[in-house]
Design a protein around this motif. Structure first.
Motif, PDB file in Angstrom:
ATOM      1  N   ALA A   8       0.830  -1.202   0.000  1.00  0.00           N
ATOM      2  CA  ALA A   8       0.000   0.000   0.000  1.00  0.00           C
ATOM      3  C   ALA A   8       0.864   1.251   0.000  1.00  0.00           C
ATOM      4  N   ALA A   9       1.981   1.214   0.729  1.00  0.00           N
ATOM      5  CA  ALA A   9       2.873   2.373   0.783  1.00  0.00           C
ATOM      6  C   ALA A   9       3.522   2.634  -0.572  1.00  0.00           C
ATOM      7  N   ASN A  68       0.157   7.240   2.470  1.00  0.00           N
ATOM      8  CA  ASN A  68       0.996   7.618   3.605  1.00  0.00           C
ATOM      9  C   ASN A  68       0.694   6.711   4.789  1.00  0.00           C
ATOM     10  N   ASN A  69       1.441   6.895   5.871  1.00  0.00           N
ATOM     11  CA  ASN A  69       1.282   6.019   7.033  1.00  0.00           C
ATOM     12  C   ASN A  69      -0.135   6.052   7.596  1.00  0.00           C
ATOM     13  N   PHE A  70      -0.733   7.244   7.590  1.00  0.00           N
ATOM     14  CA  PHE A  70      -2.093   7.398   8.093  1.00  0.00           C
ATOM     15  C   PHE A  70      -3.074   6.588   7.257  1.00  0.00           C
ATOM     16  N   PHE A 120      -5.407   3.125   8.304  1.00  0.00           N
ATOM     17  CA  PHE A 120      -6.867   3.108   8.308  1.00  0.00           C
ATOM     18  C   PHE A 120      -7.477   2.336   7.138  1.00  0.00           C
ATOM     19  N   THR A 121      -6.734   2.109   6.097  1.00  0.00           N
ATOM     20  CA  THR A 121      -7.283   1.379   4.947  1.00  0.00           C
ATOM     21  C   THR A 121      -6.778  -0.052   4.836  1.00  0.00           C
ATOM     22  N   VAL A 122      -5.663  -0.352   5.493  1.00  0.00           N
ATOM     23  CA  VAL A 122      -5.098  -1.713   5.396  1.00  0.00           C
ATOM     24  C   VAL A 122      -4.981  -2.357   6.777  1.00  0.00           C
ATOM     25  N   THR A 123      -4.227  -1.707   7.669  1.00  0.00           N
ATOM     26  CA  THR A 123      -3.932  -2.318   8.962  1.00  0.00           C
ATOM     27  C   THR A 123      -5.179  -2.518   9.808  1.00  0.00           C
ATOM     28  N   LEU A 124      -5.942  -1.462   9.999  1.00  0.00           N
ATOM     29  CA  LEU A 124      -7.118  -1.550  10.874  1.00  0.00           C
ATOM     30  C   LEU A 124      -8.179  -2.512  10.341  1.00  0.00           C
ATOM     31  N   PRO A 125      -8.505  -2.489   9.028  1.00  0.00           N
ATOM     32  CA  PRO A 125      -9.476  -3.480   8.532  1.00  0.00           C
ATOM     33  C   PRO A 125      -9.014  -4.918   8.731  1.00  0.00           C
TER      34      PRO A 125
END
Length: 231
Positions: free
Chosen positions: A127-128, A133-135, A139-144
């Motif tokens: 994704a990066a 960006n890290n934010f 919120f779009t990859v890690t949290l889901p």
């Protein structure tokens, strides 16, 4: 339903309100602490981990006493909140939410931490490389990807908040309609002659609510295990 009196229903409603507020307020901190413990190396990490899980091993009355001397009207934090914002936590339902959130916080952090540790970092790196960006990556990859663990942590914290007694009664006492939760109401009824039947009905309600949350948490944990490990 369950043959509960209006006072009993008030205790049930208050318990649910306190548990929901406690869980909702603890969630952002749970995600942040879980992310720190899962992803970062820093001095004092072991100490932070110990502080997070300290409420699990401390006697609840000790936690309640520490809250009372810290967040009471004469405590350093409580005095500041009252003088600055007019907020009073001791002997209020909001104080009960604080104590329940603290007691349930370790049970929230643990599954969130494990879920974050199980995520393949290559997905975040991909994704990066696409310009996120890290934010946005969080919120779009890690949290889901960590969502099953987050939900499991939320339900465990909610169940713990529903059953909290020692820290809560020490910090906010047992005031009907204000701080008397299901646990406090059961305790009161066991001290009253002929209150066993009413206490038994509240015990049944507590079992149903807690069991539902635990079953949902276990189901979500299995889903998370299948998703990350294929078990």
């Amino acid at each position: 339903m369950f043959g509960l009196s209006p006072a009993d229903w008030t205790a049930v409603e208050l318990s649910l309100r306190i548990a929901i507020v406690a869980t909702a307020c603890a969630l952002p901190f749970g995600i942040a602490i879980g992310w720190l413990l899962a992803r970062k190396r820093f001095w004092g990490k072991t100490l932070l981990n110990g502080l997070v899980f300290l409420p699990l091993v401390l006697p609840p009355v000790v936690t309640g006493y520490l809250l009372l001397i810290s967040f009471g009207r004469r405590g350093p934090i409580g005095e500041f909140l009252y003088d600055t914002f007019g907020i009073v936590l001791s002997f209020r339902w909001t104080g009960a939410a604080l104590s329940c959130g603290i007691m349930g916080f370790p049970l929230m952090v643990r599954p969130i931490t494990l879920a974050l540790q199980a995520i393949d970092k290559k997905l975040e790196d991909a994704a990066a490389t696409l310009g996120a960006n890290n934010f946005m990556v969080f919120f779009t990859v890690t949290l889901p990807l960590a969502l099953p663990g987050v939900i499991a942590g939320v339900l465990l914290c909610f169940a713990r908040a529903l059953g909290e007694f020692g820290a809560t009664i020490t910090f906010v006492s047992n005031i009907p309609g204000e701080t008397q939760t299901i646990s406090a109401a059961i305790y009161t009824l066991t001290q009253v002659p002929g209150g066993d039947a009413a206490a038994g009905r509240l015990v049944l309600v507590a079992i149903v609510l807690a069991l539902a949350a635990l079953i949902a948490s276990e189901w979500l944990a299995r889903r998370a295990s299948i998703r990350f490990h294929g078990d």
